[in-house]
Design an enzyme around this catalytic site. Structure first.
Site, PDB file in Angstrom:
ATOM      1  CG  ASN A 155      -0.399  -0.144   2.494  1.00 29.55           C
ATOM      2  OD1 ASN A 155       0.737  -0.613   2.630  1.00 29.55           O
ATOM      3  ND2 ASN A 155      -1.125   0.255   3.519  1.00 29.55           N
ATOM      4  CD  GLU A 253       4.278  -0.596  13.076  1.00 30.43           C
ATOM      5  OE1 GLU A 253       3.078  -0.308  13.271  1.00 30.43           O
ATOM      6  OE2 GLU A 253       5.196  -0.181  13.806  1.00 30.43           O
ATOM      7  CB  CYS A 287      -2.545   0.226   8.502  1.00 34.10           C
ATOM      8  SG  CYS A 287      -1.097   1.267   8.563  1.00 34.10           S
TER       9      CYS A 287
HETATM   10  P1  NAD Z   1      -2.816 -10.674   2.782  1.00 34.78           P
HETATM   11  O1  NAD Z   1      -3.207 -10.913   4.193  1.00 34.78           O
HETATM   12  O2  NAD Z   1      -2.804 -11.843   1.839  1.00 34.78           O
HETATM   13  O3  NAD Z   1      -1.358 -10.033   2.693  1.00 34.78           O
HETATM   14  C1  NAD Z   1      -0.989  -8.906   3.415  1.00 34.78           C
HETATM   15  C2  NAD Z   1       0.504  -8.687   3.193  1.00 34.78           C
HETATM   16  O4  NAD Z   1       1.225  -9.762   3.764  1.00 34.78           O
HETATM   17  C3  NAD Z   1       0.937  -8.672   1.742  1.00 34.78           C
HETATM   18  O5  NAD Z   1       1.936  -7.683   1.591  1.00 34.78           O
HETATM   19  C4  NAD Z   1       1.494 -10.072   1.483  1.00 34.78           C
HETATM   20  O6  NAD Z   1       2.506 -10.098   0.499  1.00 34.78           O
HETATM   21  C5  NAD Z   1       2.069 -10.423   2.818  1.00 34.78           C
HETATM   22  N1  NAD Z   1       2.021 -11.833   3.149  1.00 34.78           N
HETATM   23  C6  NAD Z   1       0.962 -12.670   3.038  1.00 34.78           C
HETATM   24  N2  NAD Z   1       1.274 -13.892   3.500  1.00 34.78           N
HETATM   25  C7  NAD Z   1       2.571 -13.832   3.918  1.00 34.78           C
HETATM   26  C8  NAD Z   1       3.467 -14.764   4.500  1.00 34.78           C
HETATM   27  N3  NAD Z   1       3.094 -16.023   4.789  1.00 34.78           N
HETATM   28  N4  NAD Z   1       4.727 -14.352   4.790  1.00 34.78           N
HETATM   29  C9  NAD Z   1       5.125 -13.073   4.538  1.00 34.78           C
HETATM   30  N5  NAD Z   1       4.313 -12.160   3.998  1.00 34.78           N
HETATM   31  C10 NAD Z   1       3.053 -12.515   3.696  1.00 34.78           C
HETATM   32  O7  NAD Z   1      -3.793  -9.571   2.250  1.00 34.78           O
HETATM   33  P2  NAD Z   1      -3.810  -8.703   0.929  1.00 34.78           P
HETATM   34  O8  NAD Z   1      -5.013  -9.091   0.120  1.00 34.78           O
HETATM   35  O9  NAD Z   1      -2.485  -8.623   0.253  1.00 34.78           O
HETATM   36  O10 NAD Z   1      -4.048  -7.293   1.598  1.00 34.78           O
HETATM   37  C11 NAD Z   1      -5.254  -7.001   2.227  1.00 34.78           C
HETATM   38  C12 NAD Z   1      -5.143  -6.976   3.712  1.00 34.78           C
HETATM   39  O11 NAD Z   1      -3.817  -6.754   4.126  1.00 34.78           O
HETATM   40  C13 NAD Z   1      -5.954  -5.820   4.242  1.00 34.78           C
HETATM   41  O12 NAD Z   1      -7.145  -6.312   4.788  1.00 34.78           O
HETATM   42  C14 NAD Z   1      -5.090  -5.165   5.274  1.00 34.78           C
HETATM   43  O13 NAD Z   1      -5.540  -5.511   6.556  1.00 34.78           O
HETATM   44  C15 NAD Z   1      -3.741  -5.784   5.153  1.00 34.78           C
HETATM   45  N6  NAD Z   1      -2.649  -4.834   4.846  1.00 34.78           N
HETATM   46  C16 NAD Z   1      -2.219  -4.036   5.840  1.00 34.78           C
HETATM   47  C17 NAD Z   1      -1.195  -3.149   5.599  1.00 34.78           C
HETATM   48  C18 NAD Z   1      -0.687  -2.242   6.686  1.00 34.78           C
HETATM   49  O14 NAD Z   1      -0.130  -1.201   6.372  1.00 34.78           O
HETATM   50  N7  NAD Z   1      -0.806  -2.608   7.954  1.00 34.78           N
HETATM   51  C19 NAD Z   1      -0.618  -3.087   4.343  1.00 34.78           C
HETATM   52  C20 NAD Z   1      -1.082  -3.929   3.334  1.00 34.78           C
HETATM   53  C21 NAD Z   1      -2.100  -4.818   3.602  1.00 34.78           C
END
Ligand code: NAD
Length: 480
Positions: A155, A253, A287
């Site tokens: 993001n 985070e 977030c």
């Molecule tokens: P997701 O839960 O699949 O992934 C979230 C993030 O984690 C991605 O960057 C992904 O590459 C990484 N990830 C996923 N599985 C992983 C693993 N096993 N090991 C290491 N990294 C891993 O969700 P998404 O569809 O990519 O994003 C949507 C959700 O992610 C949202 O609902 C939001 O809550 C969250 N998000 C939060 C932030 C933040 O700034 N806190 C940033 C991006 C996404």
């Protein structure tokens, strides 16, 4: 619209930019068009092991580097990133979707993270503890933890990665970072910044792949001593559990569900003016995005009417088109995810005041949406929507709103608007959150700590707290 070329993508291991070589490649899509704009090489197991070996080797000398040397490199990174902000910003708009002004703004603003860590790393002080015996000198030393495995999200691809890298490098650690495969160009550009600023080889390594496979491999390695992750709460809990089972430190985070409390005595026009662009910035994929708008009954109608009017006027489009205020969602999967929240709200009798549906066409566009009359059990009021949706809720008293605002397991950002010191005090002390912003927007500066509590994570990035997660404390007692 601007026509620009998308940069070449690569791994960065032991000071070398690597691509090709028969490695698996992932298509990179432009979320405004869903066209393929680039190919991202995935790291093989051998690449990951090479990155681990390089980081371990580099740590032996980097941990002894002088803070002046680290500071000089971080300052150079800040200078170069300002110079290259437009190019890096274009790459972010092409692979992540946000409007160009936001992308370039992210790079310029986040150059400050490199600068802040350049300044603070010269102040990683230990201390002397007065001893009980005149012949004994007791000192406390702060030492870098070792090799860091970092996972940064899509993001804010520049912001989230440069913060983690600057903290690790500034503390004297070495780092292997897996960036966001959906929006990789900013992270490759960061590797180039550090490379050109003279960072010794192996101190920073960038890898890509299937997230779970890469994180499993890196976390399990005995070389890695610390994990840092920004992303969803579900993934964060899983990674933190793995790290804890191996007694490795972690900074998390994670997600948020920020309440905004608008009291009867607030400057309502100011609240609307600040909150509409802030809600729809980065299409709500933030977030700390304000999500639950609790508005006191005396100003509810005025606030909601003004919020809806400004929301309707937002220009949604390709981030490379001048004048665009909100771009597409970063991935096609997010369109269905956001629509699910709205379907649920409708089924529970809520009113969609504006927006409420994807915008037809080839990109992942979703209309900026405002929903009212939501029951407390609506998904939108309980799960993080991570999209351009604002929920409006009426409240009567400050005690009541505090209880409702604090009712979720999240605790990242929170916002309030009030004209009274009494309310401001009650809200700043009563809100269960890592960050509270009252009567203005003031989060995520380099010099202020950023982080959440409860399901929103642990540890802070930024502020003087920034190195805490990257340093061990060593006590030395010496008899003359
Ligand atoms: P997701 O839960 O699949 O992934 C979230 C993030 O984690 C991605 O960057 C992904 O590459 C990484 N990830 C996923 N599985 C992983 C693993 N096993 N090991 C290491 N990294 C891993 O969700 P998404 O569809 O990519 O994003 C949507 C959700 O992610 C949202 O609902 C939001 O809550 C969250 N998000 C939060 C932030 C933040 O700034 N806190 C940033 C991006 C996404």
């Amino acid at each position: 619209m601007l026509f620009v070329t998308y940069p070449q993508l690569s791994l960065y291991i032991d000071g070398e930019f690597i691509q090709g070589g028969g490695r698996k490649e992932q298509d990179i899509l432009n979320p405004a068009t869903n066209e393929v704009i680039g190919k991202l090489p995935h790291a093989t197991k051998e690449d990951l092991d090479r990155a681990l070996a390089a980081a371990a080797r580099a740590f032996e000398s980097w941990k002894k580097s002088s803070p002046m040397e680290r500071s000089k490199i971080l300052r150079k990174v800040a200078e170069l990133s300002r110079e290259r902000a437009k190019d890096i910003g274009r790459g972010i708009t092409m692979d992540q979707g946000k409007p160009l002004a936001e992308s370039t703004g992210e790079v310029v603003a986040c150059s400050e993270h490199a600068e802040w860590h350049a300044e603070e790393c010269r102040r990683i002080y230990g201390r002397v503890i007065p001893s009980r015996n005149d012949a004994v000198r007791q000192t406390v030393l702060r030492e870098p933890v070792g090799v860091v495995a970092a996972f940064s999200p899509w993001n804010f691809p520049f912001n989230q990665a440069i913060r983690k890298i600057s903290a690790a490098v500034g503390a004297g650690c070495t780092i292997i970072l897996k960036g966001p495969e959906d929006a990789p160009s900013a992270v490759v550009a960061i590797a180039r910044l550090f490379h050109d600023a003279g960072l010794p080889k192996g101190v920073l390594n960038i890898v890509w792949g299937v997230p779970a496979e890469v994180s499993d491999h890196l976390i399990a390695s005995p070389v890695v001593r610390k994990i840092t992750f920004t992303g969803s709460t579900a993934v964060g809990k899983m990674l933190a559990a793995k790290a804890a089972s191996l007694m490795k430190r972690s900074t998390m985070e994670l997600g948020g569900h920020a309440p905004v409390i608008v009291c009867d005595d607030a400057d309502v026009e100011l609240a609307i003016k600040l909150m509409v662009p802030y809600k729809f910035r980065n299409a709500g994929q933030v977030c700390v995005s304000p999500t639950r708008f609790y508005v006191q009954e005396g100003v509810y109608d005025r606030f909601v009417a003004g919020f809806v009017e400004k929301t309707q006027a937002l220009r949604v489009g390709d981030g490379l088109t001048e004048g665009t205020q909100m771009g597409p969602l970063a991935q096609a999967r997010r369109v269905g995810a956001v629509a699910g929240f709205i379907d649920d709200a409708r089924e529970r009798g809520a009113s969609v005041l504006v927006g409420g549906a994807p915008i037809p066409g080839s990109g992942n566009f979703f209309a900026p949406t405002v929903i009212a009359d939501l029951p407390d059990n609506a998904r939108l009021l309980n799960e993080e929507p991570f999209g351009p949706v604002a929920g409006m809720i009426r409240f009567k008293t400050v005690d009541e709103v505090l209880q409702r605002a604090n009712s979720l397991p999240y605790g990242l950002a929170s916002y309030a608007f009030t004209g009274s010191n009494r309310n401001a005090h009650a809200l700043s002390t009563g809100l269960a959150a890592g960050m509270v912003s009252i009567n203005h927007l003031g989060l995520a500066l380099a010099e202020t700590p950023f982080g959440g509590i409860n399901d929103s994570g642990m540890g802070s990035e930024g502020g003087i707290e920034t190195f805490d997660g990257y340093l061990n404390t060593k006590f030395v007692t010496q008899m003359n």
